[in-house]
Design an enzyme around this catalytic site. Structure first.
Site, PDB file in Angstrom:
ATOM      1  N   ASN A 136      -2.019   5.632   2.223  1.00 59.14           N
ATOM      2  CA  ASN A 136      -2.962   5.470   1.118  1.00 59.14           C
ATOM      3  C   ASN A 136      -3.676   4.143   1.216  1.00 59.14           C
ATOM      4  OD1 ASN A 136      -2.506   3.566  -1.443  1.00 59.14           O
ATOM      5  ND2 ASN A 136      -0.488   4.001  -0.560  1.00 59.14           N
ATOM      6  N   PHE A 140      -5.776  -0.401  -5.550  1.00 57.61           N
ATOM      7  CA  PHE A 140      -5.580  -0.756  -6.967  1.00 57.61           C
ATOM      8  C   PHE A 140      -6.660  -0.167  -7.870  1.00 57.61           C
ATOM      9  CE2 PHE A 140      -3.134  -5.035  -6.133  1.00 57.61           C
ATOM     10  CZ  PHE A 140      -1.983  -4.319  -5.856  1.00 57.61           C
ATOM     11  N   SER A 201       0.855  -5.119  -1.545  1.00 58.89           N
ATOM     12  CA  SER A 201      -0.015  -3.990  -1.245  1.00 58.89           C
ATOM     13  C   SER A 201      -0.938  -4.376  -0.091  1.00 58.89           C
ATOM     14  CB  SER A 201      -0.858  -3.623  -2.468  1.00 58.89           C
ATOM     15  OG  SER A 201      -1.866  -2.734  -2.067  1.00 58.89           O
ATOM     16  N   ASN A 203      -3.756  -3.057   0.582  1.00 60.53           N
ATOM     17  CA  ASN A 203      -5.130  -2.577   0.383  1.00 60.53           C
ATOM     18  C   ASN A 203      -6.011  -3.490  -0.465  1.00 60.53           C
ATOM     19  OD1 ASN A 203      -4.523  -0.173   1.846  1.00 60.53           O
ATOM     20  ND2 ASN A 203      -3.380   0.522   0.058  1.00 60.53           N
ATOM     21  N   THR A 204      -5.507  -4.672  -0.791  1.00 57.37           N
ATOM     22  CA  THR A 204      -6.325  -5.654  -1.501  1.00 57.37           C
ATOM     23  C   THR A 204      -6.422  -6.877  -0.604  1.00 57.37           C
ATOM     24  OG1 THR A 204      -5.722  -4.831  -3.676  1.00 57.37           O
ATOM     25  CG2 THR A 204      -6.422  -7.134  -3.571  1.00 57.37           C
ATOM     26  N   LYS A 241       7.901  -7.777  -5.339  1.00 56.89           N
ATOM     27  CA  LYS A 241       7.905  -6.651  -4.386  1.00 56.89           C
ATOM     28  C   LYS A 241       7.320  -7.097  -3.062  1.00 56.89           C
ATOM     29  CE  LYS A 241       6.631  -1.790  -3.922  1.00 56.89           C
ATOM     30  NZ  LYS A 241       6.210  -0.588  -4.630  1.00 56.89           N
ATOM     31  N   ASN A 272       7.298  -2.262  -0.036  1.00 57.19           N
ATOM     32  CA  ASN A 272       6.021  -1.567  -0.182  1.00 57.19           C
ATOM     33  C   ASN A 272       5.742  -0.735   1.090  1.00 57.19           C
ATOM     34  OD1 ASN A 272       3.354  -0.965  -1.163  1.00 57.19           O
ATOM     35  ND2 ASN A 272       3.487  -2.831  -2.380  1.00 57.19           N
TER      36      ASN A 272
HETATM   37  C1  FMN Z   1      -0.178   7.038  -2.945  1.00 56.59           C
HETATM   38  C2  FMN Z   1       0.641   5.786  -3.096  1.00 56.59           C
HETATM   39  C3  FMN Z   1       0.214   4.788  -3.971  1.00 56.59           C
HETATM   40  C4  FMN Z   1       0.960   3.630  -4.120  1.00 56.59           C
HETATM   41  N1  FMN Z   1       0.539   2.669  -5.005  1.00 56.59           N
HETATM   42  C5  FMN Z   1       1.310   1.567  -5.193  1.00 56.59           C
HETATM   43  C6  FMN Z   1       0.935   0.592  -6.155  1.00 56.59           C
HETATM   44  O1  FMN Z   1      -0.066   0.709  -6.861  1.00 56.59           O
HETATM   45  N2  FMN Z   1       1.729  -0.515  -6.285  1.00 56.59           N
HETATM   46  C7  FMN Z   1       2.881  -0.696  -5.539  1.00 56.59           C
HETATM   47  O2  FMN Z   1       3.584  -1.707  -5.700  1.00 56.59           O
HETATM   48  N3  FMN Z   1       3.259   0.243  -4.638  1.00 56.59           N
HETATM   49  C8  FMN Z   1       2.515   1.352  -4.462  1.00 56.59           C
HETATM   50  N4  FMN Z   1       2.916   2.304  -3.556  1.00 56.59           N
HETATM   51  C9  FMN Z   1       4.127   2.047  -2.740  1.00 56.59           C
HETATM   52  C10 FMN Z   1       5.373   2.732  -3.307  1.00 56.59           C
HETATM   53  O3  FMN Z   1       5.696   2.219  -4.572  1.00 56.59           O
HETATM   54  C11 FMN Z   1       6.580   2.517  -2.357  1.00 56.59           C
HETATM   55  O4  FMN Z   1       6.868   1.156  -2.300  1.00 56.59           O
HETATM   56  C12 FMN Z   1       6.311   3.033  -0.946  1.00 56.59           C
HETATM   57  O5  FMN Z   1       5.528   4.193  -0.975  1.00 56.59           O
HETATM   58  C13 FMN Z   1       7.609   3.359  -0.198  1.00 56.59           C
HETATM   59  O6  FMN Z   1       8.338   4.351  -0.875  1.00 56.59           O
HETATM   60  P1  FMN Z   1       8.274   5.926  -0.502  1.00 56.59           P
HETATM   61  O7  FMN Z   1       8.435   6.021   0.975  1.00 56.59           O
HETATM   62  O8  FMN Z   1       9.398   6.559  -1.253  1.00 56.59           O
HETATM   63  O9  FMN Z   1       6.952   6.404  -0.963  1.00 56.59           O
HETATM   64  C14 FMN Z   1       2.176   3.456  -3.391  1.00 56.59           C
HETATM   65  C15 FMN Z   1       2.592   4.478  -2.533  1.00 56.59           C
HETATM   66  C16 FMN Z   1       1.854   5.631  -2.392  1.00 56.59           C
HETATM   67  C17 FMN Z   1       2.354   6.712  -1.461  1.00 56.59           C
END
Ligand code: FMN
Length: 384
Positions: A136, A140, A201, A203-204, A241, A272
């Site tokens: 992704n 934000f 993150s 992406n910022t 995080k 993350n």
């Molecule tokens: C579509 C998507 C959007 C995410 N948006 C955020 C976010 O806004 N803030 C954040 O701290 N992590 C975000 N994450 C990261 C997740 O919170 C997590 O740390 C990461 O995906 C690893 O866990 P997973 O493998 O179970 O998805 C996002 C993940 C995904 C897949």
């Protein structure tokens, strides 16, 4: 209607009734083998995400009984179970009730930015089905503090018990990153049991550099002052995080900062998404820009949990996240040093029944190894 028409009607009607019945029943195999793959064929990842958040408001799957062995206490707070929904699913605080009803032990909303912003251009979410992963680059997208605060206020009026994390981000073009996080504490802190400073993150632009020691000390100092001044009744704890792409020096530096009492950090969320692209990825989306989540991040994040648990001598509770799709995955993170776990990507592939599956598998594994509660298993690998 002729016989063929009647037969087609019967088949279609039967299939729809079956789908509705199985959806409501929450049968895990129906979700992971039929419903979710079918939806993935017909709608884009972002549309599916938006629909899932809306559907979650009505909690389509009943909550499974909480299992006694999963009850746990961290930071003096009682969790019915240690399995939470990671940030990114409910970015705008719309689905807390449903997420809690389907059995998550705690809920994290966000990331939320101070002012509303659109995020990156679409498409910005990509499934890598064969890899059980997602990339992704939302960037934000957020409705901003004001809207989220009003939603959380309404929700907290009738739900005082659910453990809520508020994950804070910064606006893309903000010249004052510290001010952005501090305003997050001031505007949203009263509703939270924990606040997450998301500096990871991908992406910022420039966000991840805030994980560097000097930036981190500077940022956390202001955040602690703001939190101390506010004296919120729920007394939210402060978590940072971090990314899975840090080297040993970065980890050492972060461990030094967060164990320094000056900054009042209570815990870490590890991790993350990753900007790395393991060689074994097969899906054609593998080279999309953004953060990779799901199965390919599992071992990276577990190994970071293990390292950080050692560096902090087990004194700082860790929330382990990355690629959890089964009770065994959750258990692995707990034994490596996580006090709590979260997941998101496996919800995309398996739907809500995965919550109950992970919990019952984890309970079984704990009991099989003779543990009477989660706490006894935290960091068990380090005793070997
Ligand atoms: C579509 C998507 C959007 C995410 N948006 C955020 C976010 O806004 N803030 C954040 O701290 N992590 C975000 N994450 C990261 C997740 O919170 C997590 O740390 C990461 O995906 C690893 O866990 P997973 O493998 O179970 O998805 C996002 C993940 C995904 C897949």
């Amino acid at each position: 209607m002729n016989n063929i028409g009647r037969a087609v009607g019967l088949v279609v009607g039967g299939a729809v009734s079956f789908a509705v019945f199985e959806t409501a029943r929450g049968e895990p195999k129906f979700y992971s083998n039929i419903l979710m793959p079918t939806l993935q064929k017909i709608i884009s990842a972002e549309t599916a995400h938006n629909l899932a958040v809306k559907a979650m408001k009505y909690a389509p799957v009943k909550k499974c009984n909480n299992l006694d062995v999963l009850r746990t206490k961290v930071w003096g707070k009682d969790f019915s179970n240690p399995v939470g929904i990671a940030a990114g699913f409910d970015k705008h605080a719309e689905a807390m009730t449903g997420l809690s009803r389907i059995g998550f032990g705690f809920i994290e909303i966000g990331s939320v930015t101070p002012l509303p912003q659109d995020g990156n251009d679409k498409p910005r979410v990509f499934r890598l089905s064969e890899d059980e992963a997602v990339i992704n680059r939302y960037g934000f997208n957020s409705v901003g503090h004001e809207v989220v605060a009003s939603r959380l206020k309404t929700w907290r009026d009738y739900d005082k018990n659910t453990i809520l994390g508020v994950n804070l981000g910064k606006n893309k073009t903000s010249p004052d990153h510290k001010g952005d996080y501090v305003s997050g504490i001031r505007n949203l802190g009263e509703f939270a049991d924990y606040i997450v400073i998301n500096v990871s993150s991908p992406n910022t632009p420039g966000l991840r550099k805030l994980q560097g020691e000097t930036f981190l000390r500077d940022l956390l100092y202001d955040i602690k002052c703001a939190k101390d001044e506010e004296k919120f009744p729920r007394n939210p704890i402060l978590l940072v995080k971090i990314a899975p792409d840090l080297d040993d020096k970065d980890l050492n530096d972060i461990a030094n900062v967060i164990t320094d009492k000056t900054y009042g950090v209570d815990g870490l969320i590890i991790s993350n998404t990753t900007i790395s692209r393991p060689d074994h990825l097969v899906n054609h989306n593998k080279n999309e820009t953004g953060g990779l989540s799901g199965k390919p991040v599992k071992n990276m994040s577990t190994s970071l949990v293990r390292k950080m648990y050692s560096l902090t001598k087990g004194n700082i509770p860790i929330v382990g996240v990355g690629g959890i799709a089964s009770g065994a995955d959750a258990y692995e993170k707990i034994k490596a040093g996580a006090s709590l776990v979260q997941f998101y990507t496996s919800l995309i592939y398996n739907g809500p029944p995965i919550v109950s599956t992970i919990k019952s598998e984890l309970a079984e594994l704990l009991e099989k190894d003779g543990y009477s509660c989660v706490n006894e298993a935290i960091g068990a690998d380090h005793l070997k």
